[in-house]
Design an enzyme around this catalytic site. Structure first.
Site, mmCIF file in Angstrom:
data_model
loop_
_atom_site.group_PDB
_atom_site.id
_atom_site.type_symbol
_atom_site.label_atom_id
_atom_site.label_comp_id
_atom_site.label_asym_id
_atom_site.label_seq_id
_atom_site.Cartn_x
_atom_site.Cartn_y
_atom_site.Cartn_z
ATOM 1 N N ASP A 1 0.838 -1.256 -0.046
ATOM 2 C CA ASP A 1 0.150 -0.016 -0.267
ATOM 3 C C ASP A 1 0.782 1.227 -0.145
ATOM 4 O O ASP A 1 1.405 1.785 0.846
ATOM 5 C CB ASP A 1 -0.841 0.100 1.242
ATOM 6 C CG ASP A 1 -2.082 0.964 1.147
ATOM 7 O OD1 ASP A 1 -2.170 1.747 0.223
ATOM 8 O OD2 ASP A 1 -2.924 1.119 1.911
ATOM 9 N N VAL A 2 1.348 1.711 -1.345
ATOM 10 C CA VAL A 2 2.287 2.858 -1.379
ATOM 11 C C VAL A 2 1.434 4.051 -2.123
ATOM 12 O O VAL A 2 2.210 5.014 -1.876
ATOM 13 C CB VAL A 2 3.451 2.267 -2.162
ATOM 14 C CG1 VAL A 2 4.392 1.281 -1.294
ATOM 15 C CG2 VAL A 2 3.070 1.500 -3.619
ATOM 16 N N LYS A 3 0.600 3.792 -2.577
ATOM 17 C CA LYS A 3 -0.059 4.860 -3.455
ATOM 18 C C LYS A 3 0.793 5.773 -4.164
ATOM 19 O O LYS A 3 0.785 6.940 -4.219
ATOM 20 C CB LYS A 3 -0.972 5.683 -2.516
ATOM 21 C CG LYS A 3 -2.036 5.027 -1.594
ATOM 22 C CD LYS A 3 -2.854 5.859 -0.867
ATOM 23 C CE LYS A 3 -4.073 5.032 -0.320
ATOM 24 N NZ LYS A 3 -3.490 4.074 0.770
ATOM 25 N N ARG A 4 1.771 5.123 -4.883
ATOM 26 C CA ARG A 4 2.755 5.802 -5.501
ATOM 27 C C ARG A 4 2.352 6.302 -7.001
ATOM 28 O O ARG A 4 1.529 5.674 -7.547
ATOM 29 C CB ARG A 4 4.022 4.931 -5.840
ATOM 30 C CG ARG A 4 4.910 4.428 -4.632
ATOM 31 C CD ARG A 4 5.336 6.029 -3.916
ATOM 32 N NE ARG A 4 6.623 5.298 -2.818
ATOM 33 C CZ ARG A 4 6.291 5.266 -1.698
ATOM 34 N NH1 ARG A 4 5.285 5.865 -1.290
ATOM 35 N NH2 ARG A 4 7.325 4.968 -0.759
#
Length: 312
Positions: free
Chosen positions: A105-108
């Site tokens: 879960d990095v939402k990069r």
């Protein structure tokens, strides 16, 4: 078979559409556990990271036979510096050793080569003189669509080349999500509906035999009506559904995110599992987490059955 189909198989085998969020931080660790592993207290990032990793190991051991996947939120590890990122990588590796699928879960996101670097780090490979190697070795990652296809194609390329997947933010569970996501275009669509249409398009090249692509969508459980509409709008898109438990959503709220066969979605719970020991006085934290995961499984499965979408 793409990664979403593999996850669907694991969900079906365990009769549990749950992903446990390892948003682990020091405040969530029971005092007696910390004293047991760090009798002199925690005075450095290294010691904090070690405690968090050991907590994660106990949780993974307690959940791996009943929960198909974990979602590891990188922010909770980044704040402990390099030691925290080491704990992040070790957590991913240990979950894989226990045959769990792992979402980063990095939402990069960014564009071009920078987006490709993010994709290589989390769901792809990085070239070295002696050959390509995997970085954090996640099976899936969360990404932000705000930059458009320039920021998406490097990830979909990585998905296709490495058998991995992504979840694109579409309709998030937070209260202020509508501030941007509910804005309307001239054609009557909201922003999140426009993004949903693009996600369907972006996933076309990675669709598997079941029809689901490797490009999934984040659809919050706290907006059940929108979940129903998006399920119909996105027939080839697997949903990651946050908002269950601590954010207030229940099993009844998420049934609309699943397809008619009880597939097509996986529901995240983080704090309600991580901190389950706080509501089960005297119970070891790992046993409490397992009990909460079993309770959640029953809630989800009974809600799906009530909606005529019994998990196969």
């Amino acid at each position: 078979m793409n990664i979403m189909e593999k996850m669907s198989e694991r969900i079906s085998a365990m009769k549990n559409p749950t992903v446990a969020g390892l948003d682990t931080r020091m405040e969530y660790l029971p005092e007696e556990f910390v004293k047991g592993i760090m009798p002199n207290g925690i005075h450095s990032f290294e010691e904090a990271a070690q405690a968090i990793y050991q907590y994660n190991v106990r949780l993974i051991d307690a959940l791996c036979d009943i929960v198909p996947a974990v979602k590891v939120q990188v922010a909770y590890y980044e704040m402990y510096g390099p030691a925290g990122m080491e704990a992040y990588e070790k957590t991913i590796r240990y979950a894989h050793e226990k045959n769990m699928l792992v979402m980063a879960d990095v939402k990069r996101n960014d564009i071009g080569t920078t987006a490709a670097c993010y994709a290589n780090a989390y769901i792809g490979k990085t070239e070295l003189p002696d050959g390509a190697q995997r970085g954090f070795s996640s099976d899936m990652a969360t990404i932000n669509p705000y930059l458009g296809v320039d920021g998406i194609k490097p990830f979909t390329d990585a998905c296709r080349e490495n058998g991995t997947g992504v979840f694109v933010l579409v309709k998030t569970s937070n209260p202020s999500s509508g501030q941007l996501q509910d804005m309307k275009f001239e054609d009557g669509r909201t922003l999140y509906e426009a993004v949903a249409d693009l996600v369907e398009e972006w996933g076309e090249e990675t669709r598997g035999e079941t029809g689901y692509s490797a490009v999934g969508a984040v659809v919050g459980a706290t907006y059940p009506q929108q979940g129903v509409a998006l399920r119909e709008r996105m027939p080839h898109t697997f949903f990651l559904v946050p908002g269950y438990g601590a954010q207030g959503a229940t099993g009844a709220d998420i049934a609309g995110c699943f397809d008619g066969n009880g597939s097509g979605a996986i529901v995240n719970a983080s704090r309600s599992i991580l901190c389950a020991w706080k509501k089960r006085e005297g119970m070891p934290f790992d046993e409490a987490a397992r009990e909460e995961a079993l309770r959640m499984r029953e809630d989800l499965c009974s809600s799906l059955k009530a909606a005529g979408k019994e998990l196969k």
